[in-house]
Scaffold this motif. Structure first.
Motif, PDB file in Angstrom:
ATOM      1  N   UNK A 275       0.831  -1.201   0.000  1.00 22.48           N
ATOM      2  CA  UNK A 275       0.000   0.000   0.000  1.00 22.48           C
ATOM      3  C   UNK A 275       0.871   1.259   0.000  1.00 22.48           C
ATOM      4  N   UNK A 276       1.969   1.224   0.740  1.00 21.45           N
ATOM      5  CA  UNK A 276       2.875   2.377   0.780  1.00 21.45           C
ATOM      6  C   UNK A 276       3.476   2.659  -0.597  1.00 21.45           C
ATOM      7  N   UNK A 277       3.686   1.636  -1.398  1.00 24.01           N
ATOM      8  CA  UNK A 277       4.258   1.822  -2.733  1.00 24.01           C
ATOM      9  C   UNK A 277       3.343   2.643  -3.633  1.00 24.01           C
ATOM     10  N   UNK A 278       2.067   2.717  -3.278  1.00 27.94           N
ATOM     11  CA  UNK A 278       1.092   3.467  -4.071  1.00 27.94           C
ATOM     12  C   UNK A 278       0.894   4.891  -3.564  1.00 27.94           C
ATOM     13  N   UNK A 279       1.799   5.354  -2.719  1.00 29.96           N
ATOM     14  CA  UNK A 279       1.636   6.658  -2.091  1.00 29.96           C
ATOM     15  C   UNK A 279       1.547   7.830  -3.048  1.00 29.96           C
ATOM     16  N   UNK A 280       2.158   7.695  -4.229  1.00 27.56           N
ATOM     17  CA  UNK A 280       2.136   8.796  -5.196  1.00 27.56           C
ATOM     18  C   UNK A 280       0.819   8.883  -5.951  1.00 27.56           C
ATOM     19  N   UNK A 281      -0.034   7.863  -5.789  1.00 32.69           N
ATOM     20  CA  UNK A 281      -1.309   7.829  -6.506  1.00 32.69           C
ATOM     21  C   UNK A 281      -2.453   8.195  -5.571  1.00 32.69           C
ATOM     22  N   UNK A 282      -3.517   8.682  -6.158  1.00 31.52           N
ATOM     23  CA  UNK A 282      -4.695   9.059  -5.398  1.00 31.52           C
ATOM     24  C   UNK A 282      -5.748   7.978  -5.414  1.00 31.52           C
ATOM     25  N   UNK A 283      -7.027   8.381  -5.442  1.00 37.52           N
ATOM     26  CA  UNK A 283      -8.120   7.416  -5.402  1.00 37.52           C
ATOM     27  C   UNK A 283      -8.163   6.469  -6.593  1.00 37.52           C
ATOM     28  N   UNK A 284      -7.495   6.842  -7.687  1.00 39.46           N
ATOM     29  CA  UNK A 284      -7.477   5.946  -8.853  1.00 39.46           C
ATOM     30  C   UNK A 284      -6.774   4.618  -8.557  1.00 39.46           C
ATOM     31  N   UNK A 285      -5.930   4.586  -7.512  1.00 34.30           N
ATOM     32  CA  UNK A 285      -5.231   3.359  -7.133  1.00 34.30           C
ATOM     33  C   UNK A 285      -5.907   2.639  -5.970  1.00 34.30           C
ATOM     34  N   UNK A 286      -7.056   3.122  -5.518  1.00 40.29           N
ATOM     35  CA  UNK A 286      -7.729   2.478  -4.386  1.00 40.29           C
ATOM     36  C   UNK A 286      -8.079   1.014  -4.661  1.00 40.29           C
ATOM     37  N   UNK A 287      -8.503   0.656  -5.893  1.00 38.91           N
ATOM     38  CA  UNK A 287      -8.744  -0.768  -6.145  1.00 38.91           C
ATOM     39  C   UNK A 287      -7.503  -1.643  -5.928  1.00 38.91           C
TER      40      UNK A 287
END
Length: 300
Positions: A275-287
């Motif tokens: 989950x931390x690896x997705x820190x640069x993304x917003x709600x588009x990466x929630x899935x």
């Protein structure tokens, strides 16, 4: 039903329909007509079950960049063909020797060993045919990248090599680092490839691809560790296949090394890493975040 469950159900249904349509004599034909028995074995090993998590990851990674499900479905189908071929071969007597998969007889039990080998070979081959076709992506350069990505994830430095390392570990033992390397190849490499293929389809730049690669690697580790925990804690009925076989076969796993409770704590840490690896993304990466959490909570 949660948003994640709805999405998972939706991709499973879409892949099931796509498999049913693609795995036919008409679609698989070449210079000659595919033998009916071979097509039937391919269908037996691919249809009627499976969560279709790898196509889900292709779809979710592509959706980060605004792609609709239909635009990533062919690439997801190709990954699923690779996954299904690997299961057919893993179940063979010379490998894991399993009689049941997804609650039904494995392909070598329903047909025979030779037919199961050939069914797996055919699924593997046709996966790359799917990626090479224009229905996968209009840009041939993107299609070439997808072919290379899937080959890397499935080949000697990926899934197949990881299976070889797993076999070697049964006889000589592994350190924790070697277990991690084996699992990153055997299971993690195809999950990593699924995420990266979605990112490539979506046109990710270098920074986004790096971040999603880190996510995919952590997600792969989480999935395998959860699977190892379930092999110890879940019933065969719940899993749709034999459980408790890792210990009986002397398989090298972190669960065997750490114990179930410590392995669960380790799993929580890996999910947090994904989950931390997705820190640069917003709600588009929630899935993608939801999928990582699912890997840690699944019961089958």
């Amino acid at each position: 039903m949660t948003d994640f469950q709805s999405e998972l159900s939706g991709i499973a249904k879409a892949i099931e329909v796509a498999l049913d349509e693609y795995l036919s004599a008409e679609r698989l034909g070449g210079p000659g007509a595919p033998p009916d028995r071979l097509v039937a074995a391919m269908r037996h090993g691919s249809l009627n079950g499976g969560k279709r998590l790898r196509p889900l990851l292709v779809k979710q990674a592509a959706a980060v960049f605004g792609m609709e499900r239909e635009q990533s479905l062919v690439a997801g189908l190709a990954v699923e063909l690779i996954h299904c071929y690997s299961l057919i071969h893993d179940d063979l007597p010379a490998m894991d020797d399993d009689d049941f998969r997804r609650g039904q007889a494995t392909v070598h039990k329903a047909y025979d060993d030779a037919t199961a080998i050939l069914a797996g070979d055919a699924l593997l081959t046709h996966a790359f045919a799917l990626l090479a076709g224009e229905s996968c992506h209009a840009d041939p350069a993107i299609r070439v990248r997808l072919v290379a990505e899937l080959a890397a994830g499935a080949g000697a430095g990926g899934m197949v090599g990881g299976q070889m390392r797993d076999i070697e570990g049964e006889s000589r033992g592994f350190s924790e680092g070697e277990i991690a390397q084996m699992q990153a190849m055997k299971t993690g490499a195809l999950i990593r490839a699924s995420v990266r293929m979605g990112a490539i389809l979506g046109g990710a730049d270098a920074a986004a691809l790096t971040a999603l690669t880190l996510y995919g690697e952590a997600a792969g580790r989480a999935f395998q560790l959860a699977d190892d925990i379930l092999d110890v804690t879940a019933s065969a009925e719940a899993m749709g296949k034999a459980t408790g076989k890792d210990a009986a076969a002397g398989k090298q796993t972190l669960v065997a090394r750490l114990g179930v409770e410590a392995a669960r704590k380790h799993l929580d840490g890996i999910i947090a890493e994904a989950i931390a690896a997705l820190g640069a993304f917003g709600p588009e990466a929630e899935p993608l975040r939801a999928t990582a959490r699912y890997f840690g909570s699944r019961t089958t």
